[in-house]
Design a protein around this motif. Structure first.
Motif, mmCIF file in Angstrom:
data_model
loop_
_atom_site.group_PDB
_atom_site.id
_atom_site.type_symbol
_atom_site.label_atom_id
_atom_site.label_comp_id
_atom_site.label_asym_id
_atom_site.label_seq_id
_atom_site.Cartn_x
_atom_site.Cartn_y
_atom_site.Cartn_z
ATOM 1 N N VAL A 1 0.863 -1.177 0.000
ATOM 2 C CA VAL A 1 0.000 0.000 0.000
ATOM 3 C C VAL A 1 0.899 1.226 0.000
ATOM 4 O O VAL A 1 1.700 1.419 0.923
ATOM 5 C CB VAL A 1 -0.939 0.026 1.219
ATOM 6 N N LEU A 2 0.783 2.027 -1.038
ATOM 7 C CA LEU A 2 1.603 3.224 -1.174
ATOM 8 C C LEU A 2 0.828 4.400 -0.581
ATOM 9 O O LEU A 2 -0.213 4.797 -1.099
ATOM 10 C CB LEU A 2 1.913 3.470 -2.655
ATOM 11 N N LYS A 3 1.325 4.921 0.525
ATOM 12 C CA LYS A 3 0.651 6.028 1.190
ATOM 13 C C LYS A 3 0.718 7.290 0.337
ATOM 14 O O LYS A 3 1.548 7.409 -0.563
ATOM 15 C CB LYS A 3 1.297 6.290 2.559
ATOM 16 N N ALA A 4 -0.164 8.239 0.649
ATOM 17 C CA ALA A 4 -0.162 9.511 -0.072
ATOM 18 C C ALA A 4 1.167 10.224 0.143
ATOM 19 O O ALA A 4 1.749 10.188 1.233
ATOM 20 C CB ALA A 4 -1.318 10.382 0.407
ATOM 21 N N ARG A 5 1.683 10.856 -0.916
ATOM 22 C CA ARG A 5 2.937 11.621 -0.884
ATOM 23 C C ARG A 5 4.107 10.757 -0.412
ATOM 24 O O ARG A 5 4.906 11.155 0.436
ATOM 25 C CB ARG A 5 2.806 12.848 0.020
ATOM 26 N N SER A 6 4.212 9.558 -0.972
ATOM 27 C CA SER A 6 5.300 8.661 -0.576
ATOM 28 C C SER A 6 5.787 7.895 -1.798
ATOM 29 O O SER A 6 5.238 8.023 -2.895
ATOM 30 C CB SER A 6 4.833 7.679 0.509
ATOM 31 N N PHE A 7 6.829 7.086 -1.610
ATOM 32 C CA PHE A 7 7.354 6.277 -2.703
ATOM 33 C C PHE A 7 7.801 4.935 -2.155
ATOM 34 O O PHE A 7 8.004 4.762 -0.945
ATOM 35 C CB PHE A 7 8.515 6.987 -3.416
ATOM 36 N N HIS A 8 7.967 3.987 -3.061
ATOM 37 C CA HIS A 8 8.478 2.665 -2.694
ATOM 38 C C HIS A 8 9.626 2.323 -3.635
ATOM 39 O O HIS A 8 9.481 2.397 -4.857
ATOM 40 C CB HIS A 8 7.386 1.601 -2.798
ATOM 41 N N LYS A 9 10.757 1.955 -3.056
ATOM 42 C CA LYS A 9 11.927 1.553 -3.836
ATOM 43 C C LYS A 9 11.981 0.035 -3.883
ATOM 44 O O LYS A 9 12.018 -0.625 -2.848
ATOM 45 C CB LYS A 9 13.202 2.112 -3.208
ATOM 46 N N LEU A 10 11.971 -0.514 -5.094
ATOM 47 C CA LEU A 10 12.023 -1.958 -5.247
ATOM 48 C C LEU A 10 13.468 -2.445 -5.171
ATOM 49 O O LEU A 10 14.416 -1.682 -5.401
ATOM 50 C CB LEU A 10 11.397 -2.389 -6.580
ATOM 51 N N VAL A 11 13.641 -3.711 -4.878
ATOM 52 C CA VAL A 11 14.992 -4.264 -4.737
ATOM 53 C C VAL A 11 15.624 -4.543 -6.094
ATOM 54 O O VAL A 11 16.844 -4.667 -6.202
ATOM 55 C CB VAL A 11 14.958 -5.569 -3.904
ATOM 56 N N GLN A 12 14.799 -4.634 -7.142
ATOM 57 C CA GLN A 12 15.337 -4.947 -8.462
ATOM 58 C C GLN A 12 16.135 -3.770 -9.018
ATOM 59 O O GLN A 12 15.795 -2.607 -8.780
ATOM 60 C CB GLN A 12 14.207 -5.306 -9.444
ATOM 61 N N GLN A 13 17.193 -4.080 -9.742
ATOM 62 C CA GLN A 13 17.971 -3.081 -10.462
ATOM 63 C C GLN A 13 18.046 -3.488 -11.928
ATOM 64 O O GLN A 13 18.052 -4.673 -12.254
ATOM 65 C CB GLN A 13 19.387 -2.948 -9.884
ATOM 66 N N TYR A 14 18.125 -2.464 -12.806
ATOM 67 C CA TYR A 14 18.108 -2.715 -14.240
ATOM 68 C C TYR A 14 19.253 -1.958 -14.898
ATOM 69 O O TYR A 14 19.526 -0.801 -14.557
ATOM 70 C CB TYR A 14 16.768 -2.278 -14.843
ATOM 71 N N SER A 15 19.921 -2.613 -15.841
ATOM 72 C CA SER A 15 21.059 -2.009 -16.526
ATOM 73 C C SER A 15 20.575 -1.010 -17.566
ATOM 74 O O SER A 15 19.787 -1.351 -18.454
ATOM 75 C CB SER A 15 21.904 -3.091 -17.201
#
Length: 334
Positions: A124-138
């Motif tokens: 659940v992404l709260k208002a005025r927030s962000f979520h950083k995923l563990v995946q990285q992409y080249s």
């Protein structure tokens, strides 16, 4: 400044939410009354989180009495790629999902690869927030990245407007990837940022013009037509009427007239009159006599009214009184 940011006027008391960017260094903001107005960027400033809390902690008496509706930012969901480490001169990017709205967003995010779906995360992404995923992409191979599928629901506590779920697919392509570099809202870092809840313009389908399909020419039929060898159809022969037409209803409907009204019976008589008169004119007759009887004079008067308008009639008169009395009219045809 981004879509969904809360802003206030520099020279006025109004506050609002950024809804879209306009040409000429202008932005559109939605103010408290629900109206959207264009303003210059230089005339507004972004309301910081600390400033907003301060205003909320110490509301004025006028604000307490105010019944104006709360301004809600409805748009501002982003997927962003932030460059991080360098490995063999190739940068990797961290994946962020950003919510710059006043709504909570229960979401799922996954990858689509060759008709296979791979779930990455749900939360659940709260208002005025962000979520950083563990995946990285080249970043060196971004054209080979999968299609990202983001699904979300809009939630606010209390009464609110029901909104359609957010379903968005994003495929990074060379033509547009580099043009999406900018400051990422809420995260406040520079990266490749894509807004997911933009209203896409509805493309009206252009009506297709029907092509005239030419039929193949029958050469033999065309030759016969030009040489006059085709079979000529005989013109339909006209029914030459009798020189005396009896319009009494018993003659026209010998089997009985059933439950017809007087108006319907009169129409039967007038149709017989019209048909026989037209055939008499077309077949070249000199005259024709209609027996209509005396009665109350309704049929006679209507016949005379119509005869006065017929271009093919020279004149009309009462027929031989000694033979028909006053119950017949003779029509002289031009």
């Amino acid at each position: 400044m981004n879509i969904g940011d809360k802003v206030r006027m520099v020279r006025a008391k109004e506050q609002g939410v950024v809804t879209r960017f306009l040409p000429g260094n202008q932005v559109e903001i939605e103010i408290e009354d629900g109206f959207r107005i264009p303003v210059l960027r230089s005339e507004i400033v972004v309301v910081s989180a600390m400033e907003a809390k301060r205003f909320q902690a110490e509301p004025t008496l006028e604000a307490q009495k105010s019944t104006k509706p709360e301004i809600i930012a409805n748009a501002g969901i982003y997927l962003a790629f932030v460059p991080q480490t360098e490995r063999n001169n190739a940068k990797d990017a961290d994946l962020y999902l950003v919510n710059n709205t006043d709504w909570e967003l229960p979401f799922t995010i996954g990858e689509e690869r060759e008709n296979r779906y791979i779930g990455l995360h749900s939360d659940v992404l709260k208002a005025r927030s962000f979520h950083k995923l563990v995946q990285q992409y080249s970043l060196a191979t971004f054209e080979n990245w999968p299609t990202f599928l983001i699904q979300g629901l809009w939630h606010r506590r209390g009464a609110s407007t029901l909104r359609e779920p957010l379903i968005k697919r994003l495929k990074c392509r060379a033509q547009t990837f580099q043009s999406h570099i900018g400051l990422i809202p809420v995260v406040n870092q520079t990266g490749h940022v894509f807004q997911l809840d933009l209203e896409e313009p509805v493309q009206q389908e252009t009506p297709k013009l029907k092509k005239n399909v030419e039929k193949p020419v029958d050469a033999a039929a065309l030759r016969d037509s030009l040489l006059g060898l085709t079979d000529k159809k005989e013109p339909a022969s006209l029914e030459r009427p009798s020189s005396i037409i009896d319009l009494h209803i018993t003659k026209l409907l010998p089997t009985g007239f059933g439950s017809r009204t007087n108006a319907e019976l009169l129409e039967v008589q007038l149709q017989a009159f019209e048909k026989n008169l037209e055939n008499a004119i077309a077949s070249g007759m000199d005259d024709i006599t209609f027996i209509h009887g005396v009665g109350n004079g309704v049929l006679r008067n209507e016949l005379h009214r119509r005869l006065g308008k017929y271009p093919g009639v020279a004149y009309f008169e009462d027929a031989q009184k000694e033979k028909f009395g006053y119950g017949a009219t003779k029509v002289k045809i031009k």
